[in-house]
Structures are given as structure tokens and as C-alpha cells.
Motif scaffolding. Structure first.
Motif, PDB file in Angstrom:
ATOM      1  N   ASP A 113      -8.734 -15.447 -20.533  1.00  0.00           N
ATOM      2  CA  ASP A 113      -8.903 -14.021 -20.785  1.00  0.00           C
ATOM      3  C   ASP A 113      -8.907 -13.786 -22.286  1.00  0.00           C
ATOM      4  N   LYS A 114     -10.020 -13.238 -22.786  1.00  0.00           N
ATOM      5  CA  LYS A 114     -10.122 -12.884 -24.204  1.00  0.00           C
ATOM      6  C   LYS A 114     -10.449 -11.402 -24.297  1.00  0.00           C
ATOM      7  N   GLN A 115      -9.454 -10.613 -24.679  1.00  0.00           N
ATOM      8  CA  GLN A 115      -9.608  -9.169 -24.698  1.00  0.00           C
ATOM      9  C   GLN A 115     -10.201  -8.699 -26.031  1.00  0.00           C
ATOM     10  N   ILE A 121      -7.115 -16.299 -26.882  1.00  0.00           N
ATOM     11  CA  ILE A 121      -7.581 -16.543 -25.517  1.00  0.00           C
ATOM     12  C   ILE A 121      -6.370 -16.957 -24.689  1.00  0.00           C
ATOM     13  N   ASP A 249     -19.176 -16.974 -21.263  1.00  0.00           N
ATOM     14  CA  ASP A 249     -17.879 -16.533 -20.762  1.00  0.00           C
ATOM     15  C   ASP A 249     -16.801 -16.834 -21.800  1.00  0.00           C
ATOM     16  N   ALA A 250     -15.535 -16.606 -21.455  1.00  0.00           N
ATOM     17  CA  ALA A 250     -14.442 -16.783 -22.408  1.00  0.00           C
ATOM     18  C   ALA A 250     -14.241 -18.244 -22.799  1.00  0.00           C
ATOM     19  N   ARG A 284     -18.146 -10.656 -18.496  1.00  0.00           N
ATOM     20  CA  ARG A 284     -18.179 -10.277 -19.915  1.00  0.00           C
ATOM     21  C   ARG A 284     -18.509  -8.787 -19.996  1.00  0.00           C
ATOM     22  N   TRP A 307     -14.983  -8.093 -24.122  1.00  0.00           N
ATOM     23  CA  TRP A 307     -13.863  -8.582 -23.314  1.00  0.00           C
ATOM     24  C   TRP A 307     -14.460  -9.559 -22.310  1.00  0.00           C
ATOM     25  N   SER A 308     -13.994 -10.793 -22.335  1.00  0.00           N
ATOM     26  CA  SER A 308     -14.578 -11.804 -21.457  1.00  0.00           C
ATOM     27  C   SER A 308     -13.500 -12.606 -20.745  1.00  0.00           C
ATOM     28  N   THR A 309     -13.866 -13.141 -19.603  1.00  0.00           N
ATOM     29  CA  THR A 309     -12.990 -14.018 -18.834  1.00  0.00           C
ATOM     30  C   THR A 309     -13.758 -15.273 -18.458  1.00  0.00           C
TER      31      THR A 309
END
Length: 324
Positions: A113-115, A121, A249-250, A284, A307-309
Motif C-alpha cells: 500500500d502506497k498512499q 510503501i 501497481d505499488a 491505482r 494511491w496504489s496497491t
């Protein structure tokens, strides 16, 4: 030398094209004859040659300039969603079907999770017993914490145990149109949870169908192959579904970004699929404009924020702490 005989002998050595080439090209020809497609004057055919993903490269590209947006939005390389999703259905339908887990087995997931507004991350690992009666994860001290017996799910939430998800999943028909009707009319996804004091919003049926299908695809650990294939075919029937390549993605994995036009000022959300296996990689969200909270003069999230996961693992294991 008999040139015609030589030509016939040479032609006999060339294999006939497979269905993965014939079907997309037939569709392209019919589109041109019927005049339904966009102007084809500037279209290109992208030809790939990497194993199972060959037909994906028959997708039509629009070499148009990107729409106005943030600088770090993925470059727009838009694919023919019908061709891509048809190929995804073919690949998914050939998978080997998983066994139905036992109630005492565990569903393990590992995500990144990268907010927005953060360079960190975070890694999340979770174990949920298949019957939903226990959950486990790592505490701040690094020790595995296993929850007590009893349903750990919030009774006011609209979440389901892995067993309940799969029960709903296996009730779905494999006919794409019937599948769409089923997920669109399912009261569980219509009503969901309602937070006290917050009015309930009415979600358009197409948006709900897209959201629920993507939710099921992201929980692929126990997905029956024929049903997964039907989901990709159902996605192709939802208006406004678009696909771009090169969306990350993240974890930095580049895949196929599937999206629909957001409602109002919502950020654009990409659901990312692996470009070879079409497995779900993560999502994303890209802010297309500044977002303000309340009466703040400065935006809480600026245009261009991401914001990506990343879904790194989704498997059935025997006990908490075990990784797939």
C-alpha cells in the motif's frame, strides 16, 4: 524451375493462423464494413509474440495525445477492450480449477500500500480462516497475533468471510448477461453498510456491476475457471469499460489498467491485470484535480497524486503464519 510448384510447396509449410488471430481480425473487418468503429485512418495494429499473450497485441491502439491530466498519469496507450477481455476469457477458461477449501483452512493475502503524500510503501499480511471465525496478522512487535474464536468481522460492515464470498461466487451463472443481471440485482451489494449519519448514495447499476466483478476477480484464490472467463466476458458488456497498457501497481509491476469514467470529482481508479495471465495485480487511483476537505484553503490531495496497491499473494493455506 516450375515457379508455381515451388510456391505451392513453400505455402504448404506455412501453418494456418490460429483462432487467436482469426477472431480479432474478423471482428476488425466487420467493424470496418459496418462503419461502427472510430475513424481507422490513424490506427495501428500492435503485434506481439510472447506466448499466451500474442492475441492481446492485436488490440487496436489510438495514437492520440493524452487527455489533460497529471504529469505522472500513465501515458495513454489505449487498447481495444473487447479484444483484450475476449483474450482474458480464453486464458482464464484454460486454468486448472482450485479445490474448495475446508472451513478450518485459511485465506492468506499479502498486499502493498502506497498512499498519496507518502513515500512509504507498507506491507500488509493477513490470514482469515475460511469460515470467518478467526483472523491473524503481525503486531507492531513482529509477533503473529491470532484472534480469538468467534466471528471477527464487524457486524455493521458489508464484508463477508472467505466462505461467504465463495458461496456467493459459486451461485453466479456462467452466461455473461445472466451474470451481469445477478450481480446488479444482488441486494447485498446494493445495500451494503450504512454509516450512522451519512446518507446512502445510489450507485448506478453499471458502476455496481463493474465494482463487484472486480472485487471477485481480486479474490482469485478459489475462482472456478469457467466463471472467471464469464466475468471477463461480462466486463466487455458494461458500457464505458476502457483498458490502457503500462499502468503500474505499488510493486512497480506494469500491467493492463482497466477503468471506467469516474463520477463527479472522484479520482480515476485503475484495476490492474497482469498482461500475460490476466490475474488481478492491484489498483491505482490518480487525482485529476486538487481535492479539498471542508473549508481548507490548501488541498488535502493535489492533482497528480497517486494511491496504489499491489496484491502479491492470495492463496489458501493450512494455518496462520504459513505463506503461499
Amino acid at each position: 524451375m516450375d515457379d508455381l510448384r515451388s510456391l505451392r510447396e513453400w505455402r504448404a509449410e506455412v501453418p494456418e493462423p490460429g483462432q487467436e488471430w482469426i477472431i480479432p481480425e474478423r471482428r476488425r473487418l466487420l467493424t470496418r464494413v459496418r462503419g461502427r468503429g472510430r475513424a481507422l485512418r490513424r490506427r495501428l495494429l500492435v503485434v506481439g509474440a510472447l506466448g499466451a499473450a500474442a492475441a492481446l497485441a492485436v488490440a487496436t491502439l489510438w495514437p492520440q495525445p493524452p487527455a489533460p491530466g497529471p504529469a505522472n498519469t500513465p501515458s495513454v496507450v489505449r487498447l481495444d477492450s473487447g479484444v483484450v477481455l475476449a483474450r482474458a476469457a480464453e486464458v482464464a477458461g484454460r486454468r486448472r480449477g482450485p479445490l474448495v477449501p475446508l472451513p478450518t483452512q485459511w485465506h492468506y493475502t499479502k498486499t502493498l500500500d502506497k498512499q498519496p503524500n507518502s513515500d512509504t510503501i507498507k506491507t500488509h499480511e493477513q490470514w482469515m480462516r475460511y469460515d470467518g471465525m478467526q483472523a491473524a496478522n503481525f503486531g507492531e512487535d513482529g509477533e503473529l497475533v491470532v484472534g480469538p474464536e468467534g466471528n471477527p468481522l464487524d457486524p455493521g460492515d458489508d464484508d463477508l468471510s472467505p466462505q461467504q464470498y465463495d458461496a456467493k461466487l459459486r451461485e453466479l451463472p456462467t452466461d455473461p448477461r445472466k451474470l451481469l443481471a445477478k450481480v446488479t440485482g444482488d441486494r447485498h451489494w446494493i445495500e451494503g453498510a450504512r454509516e450512522e449519519g451519512v446518507p446512502k448514495s445510489a450507485e448506478p447499476a453499471d458502476a455496481r456491476a463493474y465494482r463487484v466483478i472486480m472485487l471477485y476477480l481480486s479474490r482469485y484464490g478459489t475462482m472456478p475457471p469457467r466463471l472467471e472467463a464469464a466475468m471477463f466476458r461480462a466486463l466487455a458488456l458494461i458500457p464505458g469499460v476502457r483498458i490502457e497498457q503500462g499502468v503500474s501497481d505499488a510493486a512497480g509491476r506494469s500491467g493492463l489498467g482497466v477503468w471506467r469514467e469516474p463520477v463527479g470529482d472522484e479520482p480515476r481508479r485503475y484495476d490492474i491485470l497482469d498482461r500475460d495471465t490476466y490475474r488481478y495485480l492491484g489498483w491505482r487511483r490518480v487525482w485529476l484535480r486538487d481535492e479539498f476537505l471542508f473549508d481548507d484553503s490548501e488541498p488535502a490531495v493535489r492533482k497528480g497524486a497517486v494511491w496504489s496497491t499491489a496484491l502479491l499473494s492470495s492463496v489458501i493455506v493450512e494455518r496462520p503464519g504459513q505463506r503461499g
